[in-house]
Design an enzyme around this catalytic site. Structure first.
Site, PDB file in Angstrom:
ATOM      1  N   HIS A  65       0.805  -1.230   0.000  1.00 56.87           N
ATOM      2  CA  HIS A  65       0.000   0.000   0.000  1.00 56.87           C
ATOM      3  C   HIS A  65       0.843   1.288   0.000  1.00 56.87           C
ATOM      4  CE1 HIS A  65      -3.497  -2.513   0.898  1.00 56.87           C
ATOM      5  NE2 HIS A  65      -2.838  -3.032   1.913  1.00 56.87           N
TER       6      HIS A  65
HETATM    7  C1  BDR Z   1      -3.478   0.909   4.958  1.00 55.88           C
HETATM    8  O1  BDR Z   1      -3.786   0.377   6.246  1.00 55.88           O
HETATM    9  C2  BDR Z   1      -2.618   0.010   6.911  1.00 55.88           C
HETATM   10  O2  BDR Z   1      -2.766  -1.256   7.465  1.00 55.88           O
HETATM   11  C3  BDR Z   1      -1.486   0.074   5.921  1.00 55.88           C
HETATM   12  O3  BDR Z   1      -0.297   0.510   6.556  1.00 55.88           O
HETATM   13  C4  BDR Z   1      -1.969   1.066   4.901  1.00 55.88           C
HETATM   14  O4  BDR Z   1      -1.636   2.391   5.270  1.00 55.88           O
HETATM   15  C5  BDR Z   1      -4.054   0.006   3.897  1.00 55.88           C
HETATM   16  O5  BDR Z   1      -5.446  -0.071   4.028  1.00 55.88           O
END
Ligand code: BDR
Ligand code: CA
Length: 313
Positions: free
Chosen positions: A242
């Site tokens: 992500h």
């Molecule tokens: C986001 O949620 C977190 O768990 C990750 O770091 C990312 O920023 C993805 O949905």
């Protein structure tokens, strides 16, 4: 010209990779400070993890501030089921010895923006938007001083990951997200629609682990750990990666595709709380407040990681 960044984050293995990618790109990006927030794990851990990542990269000169330890109006929601007990499970990183700054992260953000010429700072947000929302409420004048917010958050075509309707960063603090989305600040959003196309396949992780430096080995160990939950959940070839998309977008926007649209966040419904409603087809005349990214060239994204990360220790 080098862009000055303030990174707001809840590390988190993928946050860590994003920070490392930024630190590996000093010709383009200057990380002026890191602010931590409660998100993947509580603030007591994210403020430690951010310093572990800086020490891994040999960048103890970058100040780390702790911001808010809970969302604006709700109980905290964390994600140890993905990130492990520490939030940075996987590699064996030492406890940091660099200090945490004494000032609250929200106050630092306000002071830094007021002290610099308007347009100096780009905010990269990799977690819930609590600190930015609080800063905007406390000091509305800062809105016009921010060059741009580039955030990982939201989803539309891929819907949700923490609930069937909502992405984690927006769901944890939807009121803060609402403040940010209505602020008038230029916003670029890297949602699940993008990150679900940037899969960390075994071959890509192997290539990062084989780069030969400690940062590459640590990234491979982190992502091998955090992948296990998503691999079981989605059954894909690799887990989504992500937060590094925020930094990759700043480095190479041409590998991303998106459009200027309205994004609004659901605050009332229990069923769809934190959902980002994206007017992708421009059905309404709501203000176009977000550059919403929908696609990435995943090979180019991983190519960027494997060419930049070897520049670190
Ligand atoms: C986001 O949620 C977190 O768990 C990750 O770091 C990312 O920023 C993805 O949905
Ligand atoms: Ca994050």
């Amino acid at each position: 010209m080098t862009r000055k960044l303030i990174v707001d984050t809840d590390p988190g293995q993928d946050d860590a990779v994003a920070i490392l990618l930024a630190l590996a790109s000093p010709a383009e990006l200057d990380v002026a400070a890191i602010i931590t927030v409660a998100g993947n794990v509580p603030l007591a851990l994210t403020r430690v993890n951010a310093r572990k990542v800086l020490e891994l990269a040999g960048r103890t000169d970058i100040p780390v501030y702790a911001g808010c330890d809970r969302p604006m109006r709700r109980q905290s929601v964390t994600a140890e089921h993905v990130h492990g007990k520490t939030g940075l499970d996987g590699p064996d990183l030492p406890e940091p010895s660099m200090p945490l700054q004494p000032q609250h992260g929200v106050d630092f953000l306000i002071d830094a923006l007021r002290a610099a010429a308007p347009g100096t700072y780009t905010l990269c947000t990799l977690g819930p938007l609590t600190n930015i929302g609080m800063a905007l409420i406390k000091a509305p004048d800062i809105a016009s001083r921010i060059r741009e917010i580039v955030m990982m958050g939201g989803a539309y075509f891929e819907v949700g990951n923490i609930t069937p309707a909502a992405e984690f960063n927006i769901y944890v603090d939807p009121e803060a997200a609402d403040v940010v989305l209505r602020s008038g600040i230029p916003i670029t959003m890297l949602p699940l629609d993008v990150t679900h196309r940037a899969l960390a396949t075994p071959a890509r992780l192997h290539a990062i682990g084989a780069l030969g430096n400690q940062a590459g080995r640590a990234i491979a160990a982190m992502l091998n750990f955090s992948e296990r939950f998503d691999l079981a959940k989605y059954g894909w070839d690799g887990a989504p990666l992500h937060d590094p998309n925020v930094i990759a977008y700043l480095l190479q926007p041409d590998i991303y595709e998106g459009r200027q649209v309205n994004v609004s966040v659901e605050l009332a419904s229990d069923l769809t709380l934190g959902m980002t409603v994206v007017d992708y087809w421009r059905i309404t005349d709501r203000p176009k407040n977000v550059h919403y990214i929908r696609n990435v060239n995943a090979d180019a994204f991983y190519g960027l990681l494997t060419t930049r990360i070897p520049r670190l220790p």
